[in-house]
Design a protein around this motif. Structure first.
Motif, PDB file in Angstrom:
ATOM      1  N   ILE A   1      -1.775  -5.731   1.781  1.00 53.22           N
ATOM      2  CA  ILE A   1      -1.981  -4.567   2.639  1.00 53.22           C
ATOM      3  C   ILE A   1      -0.636  -3.957   3.019  1.00 53.22           C
ATOM      4  CG2 ILE A   1      -4.252  -5.255   3.466  1.00 53.22           C
ATOM      5  CD1 ILE A   1      -2.908  -6.171   6.067  1.00 53.22           C
ATOM      6  N   HIS A   2      -0.717  -2.861   3.726  1.00 49.80           N
ATOM      7  CA  HIS A   2       0.475  -2.074   4.027  1.00 49.80           C
ATOM      8  C   HIS A   2       1.515  -2.902   4.777  1.00 49.80           C
ATOM      9  CE1 HIS A   2       2.719   1.565   4.403  1.00 49.80           C
ATOM     10  NE2 HIS A   2       2.638   1.615   5.721  1.00 49.80           N
TER      11      HIS A   2
ATOM     12  N   THR B   1      -5.106   7.250   5.590  1.00 53.01           N
ATOM     13  CA  THR B   1      -6.274   7.909   5.020  1.00 53.01           C
ATOM     14  C   THR B   1      -7.537   7.322   5.653  1.00 53.01           C
ATOM     15  OG1 THR B   1      -5.070   8.088   2.940  1.00 53.01           O
ATOM     16  CG2 THR B   1      -7.480   8.358   2.821  1.00 53.01           C
TER      17      THR B   1
ATOM     18  N   ARG C   1       2.881  -5.769   4.018  1.00 53.65           N
ATOM     19  CA  ARG C   1       2.803  -7.239   4.020  1.00 53.65           C
ATOM     20  C   ARG C   1       3.092  -7.878   2.661  1.00 53.65           C
ATOM     21  NH1 ARG C   1       3.334  -6.298   9.267  1.00 53.65           N
ATOM     22  NH2 ARG C   1       1.751  -4.807   9.864  1.00 53.65           N
TER      23      ARG C   1
ATOM     24  N   ILE D   1      -9.880  -3.643  -0.958  1.00 56.91           N
ATOM     25  CA  ILE D   1      -9.406  -2.380  -0.400  1.00 56.91           C
ATOM     26  C   ILE D   1     -10.362  -1.247  -0.768  1.00 56.91           C
ATOM     27  CG2 ILE D   1      -7.876  -1.952  -2.357  1.00 56.91           C
ATOM     28  CD1 ILE D   1      -5.955  -0.603  -0.343  1.00 56.91           C
TER      29      ILE D   1
ATOM     30  N   GLN E   1      -1.576  15.215  11.562  1.00 55.91           N
ATOM     31  CA  GLN E   1      -0.689  16.088  10.787  1.00 55.91           C
ATOM     32  C   GLN E   1      -0.881  17.554  11.180  1.00 55.91           C
ATOM     33  OE1 GLN E   1       0.320  14.968   6.641  1.00 55.91           O
ATOM     34  NE2 GLN E   1      -0.938  16.746   6.199  1.00 55.91           N
TER      35      GLN E   1
ATOM     36  N   TYR F   1       6.295   9.375   2.555  1.00 57.92           N
ATOM     37  CA  TYR F   1       4.966   8.772   2.418  1.00 57.92           C
ATOM     38  C   TYR F   1       4.173   9.681   1.484  1.00 57.92           C
ATOM     39  CZ  TYR F   1       5.699   5.741   6.512  1.00 57.92           C
ATOM     40  OH  TYR F   1       6.156   4.803   7.390  1.00 57.92           O
TER      41      TYR F   1
ATOM     42  N   THR G   1      -5.185  10.848   8.529  1.00 55.67           N
ATOM     43  CA  THR G   1      -3.833  11.422   8.563  1.00 55.67           C
ATOM     44  C   THR G   1      -3.807  12.871   9.003  1.00 55.67           C
ATOM     45  OG1 THR G   1      -3.246   9.995   6.712  1.00 55.67           O
ATOM     46  CG2 THR G   1      -1.766  11.846   7.156  1.00 55.67           C
TER      47      THR G   1
ATOM     48  N   THR H   1      -0.162   9.368   1.513  1.00 54.97           N
ATOM     49  CA  THR H   1      -0.788  10.130   2.599  1.00 54.97           C
ATOM     50  C   THR H   1      -0.256  11.565   2.618  1.00 54.97           C
ATOM     51  OG1 THR H   1       0.816   9.173   4.131  1.00 54.97           O
ATOM     52  CG2 THR H   1      -1.363   8.169   4.068  1.00 54.97           C
ATOM     53  N   THR H   2       0.306  11.981   1.509  1.00 52.56           N
ATOM     54  CA  THR H   2       0.660  13.378   1.211  1.00 52.56           C
ATOM     55  C   THR H   2       1.827  13.950   2.008  1.00 52.56           C
ATOM     56  OG1 THR H   2      -0.960  14.457   2.665  1.00 52.56           O
ATOM     57  CG2 THR H   2      -1.721  13.844   0.468  1.00 52.56           C
TER      58      THR H   2
ATOM     59  N   TYR I   1      -2.823  -7.557  -4.624  1.00 52.87           N
ATOM     60  CA  TYR I   1      -2.696  -6.224  -4.022  1.00 52.87           C
ATOM     61  C   TYR I   1      -2.859  -6.449  -2.514  1.00 52.87           C
ATOM     62  CZ  TYR I   1      -3.268  -1.093  -4.560  1.00 52.87           C
ATOM     63  OH  TYR I   1      -3.119   0.271  -4.540  1.00 52.87           O
TER      64      TYR I   1
ATOM     65  N   GLU J   1       6.528  -0.296   8.221  1.00 53.67           N
ATOM     66  CA  GLU J   1       5.534  -1.155   8.871  1.00 53.67           C
ATOM     67  C   GLU J   1       5.811  -2.646   8.668  1.00 53.67           C
ATOM     68  OE1 GLU J   1       1.790   0.456   9.634  1.00 53.67           O
ATOM     69  OE2 GLU J   1       0.697  -1.272   8.917  1.00 53.67           O
TER      70      GLU J   1
ATOM     71  N   TYR K   1       0.577   7.213  13.375  1.00 48.01           N
ATOM     72  CA  TYR K   1       1.073   6.771  12.072  1.00 48.01           C
ATOM     73  C   TYR K   1       0.039   7.203  11.032  1.00 48.01           C
ATOM     74  CZ  TYR K   1       3.246   3.538   8.690  1.00 48.01           C
ATOM     75  OH  TYR K   1       3.901   2.989   7.619  1.00 48.01           O
ATOM     76  N   PRO K   2       0.492   7.664   9.858  1.00 49.68           N
ATOM     77  CA  PRO K   2      -0.486   8.179   8.893  1.00 49.68           C
ATOM     78  C   PRO K   2      -1.390   7.103   8.286  1.00 49.68           C
ATOM     79  CG  PRO K   2       1.790   8.407   8.052  1.00 49.68           C
ATOM     80  CD  PRO K   2       1.880   7.794   9.398  1.00 49.68           C
TER      81      PRO K   2
ATOM     82  N   GLU L   1       6.454   3.726  13.537  1.00 53.27           N
ATOM     83  CA  GLU L   1       6.551   2.987  12.282  1.00 53.27           C
ATOM     84  C   GLU L   1       5.321   2.145  11.961  1.00 53.27           C
ATOM     85  OE1 GLU L   1       8.281   2.606  14.967  1.00 53.27           O
ATOM     86  OE2 GLU L   1       8.112   0.517  15.569  1.00 53.27           O
ATOM     87  N   SER L   2       4.339   2.140  12.837  1.00 49.80           N
ATOM     88  CA  SER L   2       3.088   1.445  12.515  1.00 49.80           C
ATOM     89  C   SER L   2       2.058   1.821  13.565  1.00 49.80           C
ATOM     90  CB  SER L   2       3.275  -0.078  12.519  1.00 49.80           C
ATOM     91  OG  SER L   2       3.293  -0.574  13.849  1.00 49.80           O
TER      92      SER L   2
ATOM     93  N   GLY M   1       8.002   3.234   3.016  1.00 48.64           N
ATOM     94  CA  GLY M   1       7.219   3.196   4.254  1.00 48.64           C
ATOM     95  C   GLY M   1       6.670   1.802   4.495  1.00 48.64           C
TER      96      GLY M   1
ATOM     97  N   ILE N   1       0.853  -1.187   0.000  1.00 50.37           N
ATOM     98  CA  ILE N   1       0.000   0.000   0.000  1.00 50.37           C
ATOM     99  C   ILE N   1       0.889   1.236   0.000  1.00 50.37           C
ATOM    100  CG2 ILE N   1      -1.729   1.339   1.268  1.00 50.37           C
ATOM    101  CD1 ILE N   1      -2.893  -1.218   0.152  1.00 50.37           C
TER     102      ILE N   1
END
Lengths: 296, 395
Positions: A70-71, B33, A73, B117, B40, A127, B36, A130-131, A68, A102, B30-31, B59-60, A97, A52
């Motif tokens: 997950i973050h 959507t 993994r 997702i 922030q 990252y 975030t 997430t901007t 696809y 993670e 942690y960020p 980190e998570s 990231g 992700i």
């Protein structure tokens, strides 16, 4: 037989100028070659796993089997796919990231096990999805959007960490040097064992390092990637700005920095009696036929 | 009483503003959507010296909640924010935060869970941790999100409670929707929440403590029972804090809010932003002579079962709206709890369940009018044809 079309009809939503475009094109070129060479890899035997982050959208942009995930993994999923069917060419795409943050423990264990997969890290050092927050490879003081006064952390050097963890192929590319990316990715996929390619991928929106890299990168020459200590030295030559903060005139080595032959996880499992009983590709084909025969 | 000029704030901005005014000791995050932005924005307050907070970027989400628990047991007032996959990655530590009685406040933006997702709103994430021992307060809009954050600190830290609280908004609908809201003065917020007084602190070397000790067959059960007691106590505290908030600032809060409910024959029961849509549907149908109403539940944990039964007992038919599916085949999580709450009534209303809006699927006034029409049919003596329905899904 008509050539496989690696393009998809998905609308690409990466920012114009994103370093992911040349990276995607390099991957496509290499996969096309692989599928058309003298002993071609069947396109249906190619599998990608994405994480992700901005990079993850590659699952929509490359017409091969995709998962696809997950973050963080990518690695467990890619490991599972490879172990289930060692005949598949498994390529993981991850972000910094994602794989260096993670999911870092998975990356270390994939390297430790020498799983025969290729992981391409779109390392834009921020990252982006997430901007614009700082990532595990952002330099100290990075003014990310969660650290407006500057990141208080030093970056980790993923290649150094993975060298120590047992990876058997380590390389670094730069998204503005597509020809070299192709070479590295080709070699990484052909490598038997765990291959990690750290691509310095320019994020034009949140952390545009194009000029910074262009002024500093060079391709390693007279380098013996089979020599652990030479590799360590090359890998430590640039520490992602950890000590310099990116201010100094450092040099960034690109190319294949480490390469070693060692038994893969699959081979060890088979040798130890814990792996698939279907030792040959023909056996596996027969097993897959049997499994698929039970599908709906 | 403070009546302030209105300002425009999204849900995320409102929650971040509340956090600035609360000025917690530690924030770790942690960020993710669409949450975030909350942390922030808060990081900018830290950088600008507007708060005294130690801000820990980790980190998570698992690490974020772990850092929050560490800081809370050290005696700090602690806050964080997350959403969706982030919340369920925290799940292991959410249970620990509640079990250790850490009064952490979490700004949670409701979002669908993988797979597939999806970044848009439903309540699957919050519902998935409904039994973790966290108090769960839903918000209808930015104003409520802001007010709930401030009240959450008081509720969490009350000595009869000492449980963590998550205040939720609906992803994008509230989190990114700009609304006119009224903010309190910094001093009003500080006076309302008061200083945090930790019961125990790892920093107090004169009184050493053990946190998270092994607790087998001898006392584990008693400790879990104490947590249940704290949740029971939270019910009074939530009402007291909601009333006091109203007395001071003009906006009172309870467990739930009825809309044209008293004389209604049929009603919807729901959580979060859909309440606004439902009010429009109620008004339109009332104009056409339909005796319909709405119950917007604010506090999902603790679950105000007896109070809900009292508020709903006069109805002929109820539709419970679940913006998540338990996949139990027995209805969504709100439905099963509401139906259970009504069980002891001598005369129970007919009750149906609609699973709706998963993954951000839009819910319209027309959708809800259709449900009221169905309730009218049922209240008029019609049979319930399907107890659990999936609203507007293509089948």
């Amino acid at each position: 037989m008509t050539a496989h079309n690696f393009e998809t009809s998905a609308t690409n939503t990466w920012c114009p100028g994103c370093g992911n475009f040349p990276l995607l094109n390099a991957v496509k070129t290499v996969l096309k070659e692989l599928s058309e060479g003298e002993s071609p890899t069947r396109p249906e035997n190619l599998v990608m796993v994405a994480g992700i982050g901005c990079h993850g959208k590659i699952a929509d942009y490359l017409n091969i089997n995709s998962f696809y995930s997950i973050h963080g993994r990518v690695l467990p999923v890619a490991t599972g796919i490879k172990l289930a069917n060692p005949d598949l060419e498994v390529i993981g795409f991850a972000g910094d990231g994602d794989a260096y943050g993670e999911g870092l423990e998975h990356l270390i264990f994939a390297a430790k096990r020498n799983v025969d997969i290729t992981v391409i890290v779109h390392n834009n050092r921020v990252y982006s999805l997430t901007t614009g927050q700082f990532s595990p490879t952002s330099p100290p003081g990075f003014p990310g959007r969660s650290t407006p006064a500057g990141s208080p952390e030093v970056p980790l050097n993923p290649l150094e960490l993975l060298l120590a963890s047992g990876a058997t192929f380590l390389a670094r590319g730069f998204s503005s040097q597509p020809e070299q990316m192709k070479e590295i990715i080709r070699e990484a996929i052909n490598h038997r064992g765990f291959a990690l390619v750290d691509i310095l991928q320019v994020c034009v929106t949140f952390y545009n390092l194009h000029k910074y890299y262009a002024e500093r990168v060079y391709t390693v020459e007279d380098h013996d990637p089979g020599d652990y200590f030479q590799a360590l030295q090359k890998i430590r030559e640039w520490d992602y700005g950890a000590s310099s903060g990116g201010e100094e005139q450092e040099k960034i080595p690109l190319g294949i920095l480490y390469k070693k032959e060692a038994p893969t996880f699959g081979q060890r499992l088979s040798a130890g009696g814990g792996g698939s009983k279907s030792a040959t590709p023909a056996d596996r084909e027969a097993l897959i036929e049997k499994i698929l025969a039970n599908n709906i | 009483m403070a009546t302030k000029e209105l300002v425009a704030r999204t849900g995320n901005e409102a929650m971040a503003e509340a956090m600035r005014q609360i000025n917690p000791d530690v924030v770790a995050a942690y960020p993710i959507t669409p949450a975030t932005e909350i942390v922030q924005l808060f990081s900018a307050y830290v950088a600008d010296g507007l708060v005294d907070t130690e801000f820990v970027t980790v980190e998570s989400e698992h690490s974020a909640m772990s850092a929050c628990v560490g800081a809370s047991t050290a005696g700090a007032r602690v806050m964080t924010g997350t959403s969706s996959q982030g919340l369920i990655l925290m799940a292991e530590i959410l249970y620990i935060a509640a079990g250790l009685r850490c009064p952490i406040v979490l700004a949670e933006v409701n979002r669908a869970l993988s797979s597939p997702i999806n970044i848009h709103c439903d309540h699957s994430d919050t519902m998935s941790v409904r039994d973790s021992g966290w108090i769960q307060i839903f918000s209808e809009n930015s104003q409520e999100a802001y007010d709930n954050m401030i009240q959450a600190v008081r509720i969490a830290e009350h000595m009869d409670v000492r449980l963590p609280v998550m205040v939720t908004t609906d992803g994008f609908i509230i989190s990114h929707g700009l609304e006119a809201i009224s903010l309190l003065e910094d001093k009003e917020v500080q006076d309302f929440i008061g200083p945090y007084k930790a019961a125990y602190s790892l920093l107090d070397v004169e009184k050493p403590i053990t946190v998270g000790g092994l607790d087998f067959t001898d006392f584990y059960f008693e400790h879990r029972r104490q947590t249940a007691e704290a949740m029971q106590n939270a019910k009074k505290v939530i009402l007291d804090v909601g009333r006091e908030f109203g007395e001071k600032f003009g906006r009172s809060y309870g467990f739930f809010e009825g809309y044209k409910l008293e004389d209604a024959e049929i009603a919807l029961v729901l959580l979060g932003s859909t309440a606004g849509t439902a009010r429009v549907a109620v008004d339109q149908l009332r104009a056409a002579g339909v005796k319909c109403g709405l119950l917007k539940l604010r506090v999902f944990r603790p679950f105000p079962a007896a109070e809900l039964a009292e508020a709903l007992k006069h109805l002929k038919a109820i539709a419970v709206m679940d913006r998540s599916d338990s996949l139990s085949t027995a209805g969504g999580p709100l439905f099963t709890d509401v139906r259970s709450a009504l069980y002891d009534l001598p005369e129970r209303p007919a009750i149906v369940n609609y699973i709706y809006g998963l993954g951000g699927r839009d819910i319209t006034v027309e959708d809800l009018e259709g449900i009221y029409r169905e309730l009218q049919r049922i209240s008029g003596g019609g049979q319930v044809q399907e107890t659990i329905q999936y609203l507007g899904v293509r089948e």
